[in-house]
Write a protein that holds these residues in place. Structure first.
Motif, PDB file in Angstrom:
ATOM      1  N   GLN A  60      36.030  42.070  48.631  1.00 46.47           N
ATOM      2  CA  GLN A  60      37.189  41.195  48.482  1.00 46.47           C
ATOM      3  C   GLN A  60      37.632  40.755  49.876  1.00 46.47           C
ATOM      4  O   GLN A  60      37.728  41.568  50.799  1.00 46.47           O
ATOM      5  CB  GLN A  60      38.337  41.905  47.770  1.00 46.47           C
ATOM      6  CG  GLN A  60      39.497  40.971  47.483  1.00 46.47           C
ATOM      7  CD  GLN A  60      40.441  41.492  46.413  1.00 46.47           C
ATOM      8  OE1 GLN A  60      40.277  42.584  45.899  1.00 46.47           O
ATOM      9  NE2 GLN A  60      41.441  40.695  46.081  1.00 46.47           N
ATOM     10  N   SER A 110      31.881  35.009  36.947  1.00 47.32           N
ATOM     11  CA  SER A 110      33.272  35.066  36.485  1.00 47.32           C
ATOM     12  C   SER A 110      34.223  34.504  37.534  1.00 47.32           C
ATOM     13  O   SER A 110      35.146  35.191  37.998  1.00 47.32           O
ATOM     14  CB  SER A 110      33.649  36.512  36.157  1.00 47.32           C
ATOM     15  OG  SER A 110      32.810  37.059  35.173  1.00 47.32           O
ATOM     16  N   ASP A 111      34.023  33.250  37.921  1.00 46.22           N
ATOM     17  CA  ASP A 111      34.868  32.641  38.948  1.00 46.22           C
ATOM     18  C   ASP A 111      34.979  31.151  38.667  1.00 46.22           C
ATOM     19  O   ASP A 111      34.600  30.687  37.588  1.00 46.22           O
ATOM     20  CB  ASP A 111      34.291  32.899  40.342  1.00 46.22           C
ATOM     21  CG  ASP A 111      32.895  32.303  40.533  1.00 46.22           C
ATOM     22  OD1 ASP A 111      32.308  31.807  39.551  1.00 46.22           O
ATOM     23  OD2 ASP A 111      32.369  32.312  41.667  1.00 46.22           O
ATOM     24  N   CYS A 138      37.859  32.363  43.695  1.00 45.49           N
ATOM     25  CA  CYS A 138      38.601  33.007  42.605  1.00 45.49           C
ATOM     26  C   CYS A 138      40.099  32.760  42.737  1.00 45.49           C
ATOM     27  O   CYS A 138      40.612  32.612  43.847  1.00 45.49           O
ATOM     28  CB  CYS A 138      38.358  34.514  42.601  1.00 45.49           C
ATOM     29  SG  CYS A 138      36.647  35.002  42.323  1.00 45.49           S
ATOM     30  N   TYR A 174      44.864  37.292  40.055  1.00 47.35           N
ATOM     31  CA  TYR A 174      44.664  37.882  38.738  1.00 47.35           C
ATOM     32  C   TYR A 174      45.665  37.371  37.708  1.00 47.35           C
ATOM     33  O   TYR A 174      45.392  37.373  36.511  1.00 47.35           O
ATOM     34  CB  TYR A 174      44.743  39.405  38.833  1.00 47.35           C
ATOM     35  CG  TYR A 174      43.466  40.038  39.328  1.00 47.35           C
ATOM     36  CD1 TYR A 174      42.247  39.773  38.710  1.00 47.35           C
ATOM     37  CD2 TYR A 174      43.466  40.903  40.422  1.00 47.35           C
ATOM     38  CE1 TYR A 174      41.073  40.342  39.160  1.00 47.35           C
ATOM     39  CE2 TYR A 174      42.291  41.487  40.875  1.00 47.35           C
ATOM     40  CZ  TYR A 174      41.100  41.198  40.235  1.00 47.35           C
ATOM     41  OH  TYR A 174      39.927  41.760  40.683  1.00 47.35           O
ATOM     42  N   PHE A 224      43.220  35.422  34.536  1.00 51.19           N
ATOM     43  CA  PHE A 224      42.015  35.933  35.171  1.00 51.19           C
ATOM     44  C   PHE A 224      41.929  37.447  34.989  1.00 51.19           C
ATOM     45  O   PHE A 224      40.843  37.999  34.801  1.00 51.19           O
ATOM     46  CB  PHE A 224      42.020  35.562  36.657  1.00 51.19           C
ATOM     47  CG  PHE A 224      40.753  35.892  37.391  1.00 51.19           C
ATOM     48  CD1 PHE A 224      39.510  35.758  36.793  1.00 51.19           C
ATOM     49  CD2 PHE A 224      40.797  36.348  38.711  1.00 51.19           C
ATOM     50  CE1 PHE A 224      38.336  36.064  37.478  1.00 51.19           C
ATOM     51  CE2 PHE A 224      39.634  36.650  39.405  1.00 51.19           C
ATOM     52  CZ  PHE A 224      38.406  36.517  38.784  1.00 51.19           C
ATOM     53  N   ARG A 225      43.078  38.114  35.014  1.00 49.57           N
ATOM     54  CA  ARG A 225      43.090  39.566  34.805  1.00 49.57           C
ATOM     55  C   ARG A 225      42.544  39.916  33.416  1.00 49.57           C
ATOM     56  O   ARG A 225      41.720  40.820  33.278  1.00 49.57           O
ATOM     57  CB  ARG A 225      44.507  40.106  34.946  1.00 49.57           C
ATOM     58  CG  ARG A 225      44.593  41.635  34.903  1.00 49.57           C
ATOM     59  CD  ARG A 225      46.047  42.094  34.876  1.00 49.57           C
ATOM     60  NE  ARG A 225      46.800  41.517  35.971  1.00 49.57           N
ATOM     61  CZ  ARG A 225      46.819  41.997  37.221  1.00 49.57           C
ATOM     62  NH1 ARG A 225      46.090  43.069  37.507  1.00 49.57           N
ATOM     63  NH2 ARG A 225      47.553  41.415  38.153  1.00 49.57           N
ATOM     64  N   LYS A 283      38.724  39.480  33.413  1.00 47.84           N
ATOM     65  CA  LYS A 283      38.011  40.549  34.125  1.00 47.84           C
ATOM     66  C   LYS A 283      38.059  41.857  33.331  1.00 47.84           C
ATOM     67  O   LYS A 283      37.062  42.593  33.279  1.00 47.84           O
ATOM     68  CB  LYS A 283      38.629  40.746  35.504  1.00 47.84           C
ATOM     69  CG  LYS A 283      38.441  39.563  36.448  1.00 47.84           C
ATOM     70  CD  LYS A 283      37.022  39.474  36.989  1.00 47.84           C
ATOM     71  CE  LYS A 283      36.751  40.506  38.043  1.00 47.84           C
ATOM     72  NZ  LYS A 283      35.415  40.349  38.661  1.00 47.84           N
ATOM     73  N   GLU A 284      39.200  42.158  32.729  1.00 51.60           N
ATOM     74  CA  GLU A 284      39.314  43.395  31.957  1.00 51.60           C
ATOM     75  C   GLU A 284      38.418  43.364  30.733  1.00 51.60           C
ATOM     76  O   GLU A 284      37.808  44.372  30.376  1.00 51.60           O
ATOM     77  CB  GLU A 284      40.775  43.627  31.564  1.00 51.60           C
ATOM     78  CG  GLU A 284      41.656  44.032  32.741  1.00 51.60           C
ATOM     79  CD  GLU A 284      43.124  44.169  32.366  1.00 51.60           C
ATOM     80  OE1 GLU A 284      43.491  43.795  31.222  1.00 51.60           O
ATOM     81  OE2 GLU A 284      43.908  44.664  33.202  1.00 51.60           O
ATOM     82  N   VAL A 335      35.604  41.617  30.433  1.00 52.26           N
ATOM     83  CA  VAL A 335      34.229  41.764  30.931  1.00 52.26           C
ATOM     84  C   VAL A 335      33.929  43.241  31.205  1.00 52.26           C
ATOM     85  O   VAL A 335      32.881  43.763  30.798  1.00 52.26           O
ATOM     86  CB  VAL A 335      34.012  40.921  32.201  1.00 52.26           C
ATOM     87  CG1 VAL A 335      32.677  41.293  32.863  1.00 52.26           C
ATOM     88  CG2 VAL A 335      34.029  39.435  31.866  1.00 52.26           C
ATOM     89  N   GLY A 336      34.851  43.916  31.884  1.00 50.00           N
ATOM     90  CA  GLY A 336      34.656  45.332  32.189  1.00 50.00           C
ATOM     91  C   GLY A 336      34.545  46.189  30.946  1.00 50.00           C
ATOM     92  O   GLY A 336      33.706  47.106  30.870  1.00 50.00           O
ATOM     93  N   LYS A 340      27.820  41.849  29.904  1.00 49.19           N
ATOM     94  CA  LYS A 340      28.948  40.934  29.826  1.00 49.19           C
ATOM     95  C   LYS A 340      28.784  39.985  28.639  1.00 49.19           C
ATOM     96  O   LYS A 340      27.699  39.474  28.399  1.00 49.19           O
ATOM     97  CB  LYS A 340      29.030  40.142  31.145  1.00 49.19           C
ATOM     98  CG  LYS A 340      30.022  39.000  31.150  1.00 49.19           C
ATOM     99  CD  LYS A 340      29.921  38.219  32.451  1.00 49.19           C
ATOM    100  CE  LYS A 340      30.765  36.967  32.415  1.00 49.19           C
ATOM    101  NZ  LYS A 340      30.678  36.198  33.657  1.00 49.19           N
TER     102      LYS A 340
END
Length: 308
Positions: A101, A188-189, A259, A262, A280-281, A284-285, A287-288, A297
């Motif tokens: 990051q 994911s961006d 990006c 979040y 975005f948060r 990402k969550e 995807v995780g 994914k």
């Protein structure tokens, strides 16, 4: 195959040339989801310096690389190898990477304490490259926003430099066996900018088939990410891609990911919307969670508007 090649110098050659260049960028983003740019304003010298520093970093011992968060002031977990979520051998990615990051390398980057650190040179080069790629990403994102009637200032407001990431990749040779350096995926961006060496390996889906991308040492590869597809209501395409290994040569690349924060809400003004509003948060969550539960994914299809 050769990706669409766009000369960004055309943006400064008068109104007609500028508009034609913008159309080429938008067309490639719709039809391919990928394109490459030359005369992008980033010197080959700084990119090659980055490559040399990257090679030196990957030549360190595994123990040193695993402790990169302490050695380089990266966030915990920045060094990655293989596929932690793989449940079978064919899902294993034959690669290692530092996924950093940018807030990590900009925090106290010019302080006297940072300047005295033994790894200061790498961080300094990373900042120079990241800043240049960020400016290029903002320019391209503004053009793409303009061509679909969005505000070109959107990305300046939501995608700050410190929200973005830079990823250094190494794909070791894999003799006598075909394998993936990086498993098939979408990014994911909003935008990804890739500087690769002369070793082929990048592949993408075109007309339902996997095609190999011919490396161009003078070009940077650009691809549309999931957030841009959702934000443009599917006008621009986030295309599945992968990296295959070489049997005799290792491959290096550097990727920049544009990006948002979040908390940024991804929402398209077009009707009917293909995708529901999400942050975005949330993305990402999700995807995780999918990677943890099913090993891969799922991505944008989780956020489709349901009509049933």
């Amino acid at each position: 195959m050769e990706l669409p090649l766009i000369d960004l110098e055309e943006l400064s050659r008068g109104e007609m040339a500028r508009e034609e260049c913008k159309k080429k960028i938008a067309r490639a983003s719709q039809e391919w989801g990928f394109f490459q740019v030359v005369n992008h304003g980033i010197s080959r010298e700084i990119l090659e310096t980055m490559r040399k520093e990257e090679v030196k970093l990957f030549k360190r011992t595994f123990k040193e690389k695993a402790m990169a968060d302490k050695m380089f002031n990266f966030s915990e977990g920045s060094y990655r190898w293989g596929s932690p979520s793989a449940s079978r051998l064919r899902e294993f990615s034959w690669s290692e990477a530092f996924h950093v990051q940018l807030s990590d390398i900009y925090a106290d980057g010019d302080s006297p304490a940072a300047a005295s650190m033994p790894n200061h040179h790498l961080s300094s080069i990373m900042r120079q490259v990241a800043t240049s790629l960020y400016e290029l990403g903002q320019k391209l994102a503004a053009i793409l926003a303009e061509k679909v009637g969005h505000s070109p200032t959107y990305f300046q407001e939501t995608c700050l430099l410190t929200h973005s990431y830079i990823r250094m990749n190494r794909y070791p040779p894999r003799p006598n066996t075909f394998g993936f350096g990086l498993m098939p995926h979408t990014d994911s961006d909003f935008l990804t900018i890739l500087h690769q060496d002369d070793v082929a390996g990048l592949q993408l889906v075109k007309h339902g088939k996997w095609v190999s991308v011919k490396p161009n040492p003078d070009a940077l590869v650009i691809n549309i990410g999931d957030l841009f597809e959702a934000w443009s209501n599917g006008i621009y395409r986030s295309v599945e891609h992968r990296v295959v290994t070489n049997s005799t040569r290792e491959r290096f690349s550097t990727a920049f990911f544009l990006c948002p924060s979040y908390d940024t809400v991804i929402s398209s003004p077009f009707e009917p919307c293909l995708y529901r509003r999400f942050t975005f948060r949330e993305f990402k969550e999700q995807v995780g969670e999918d990677v943890k539960k099913i090993g891969h994914k799922v991505g944008l299809s989780r956020f489709l508007v349901r009509c049933d």
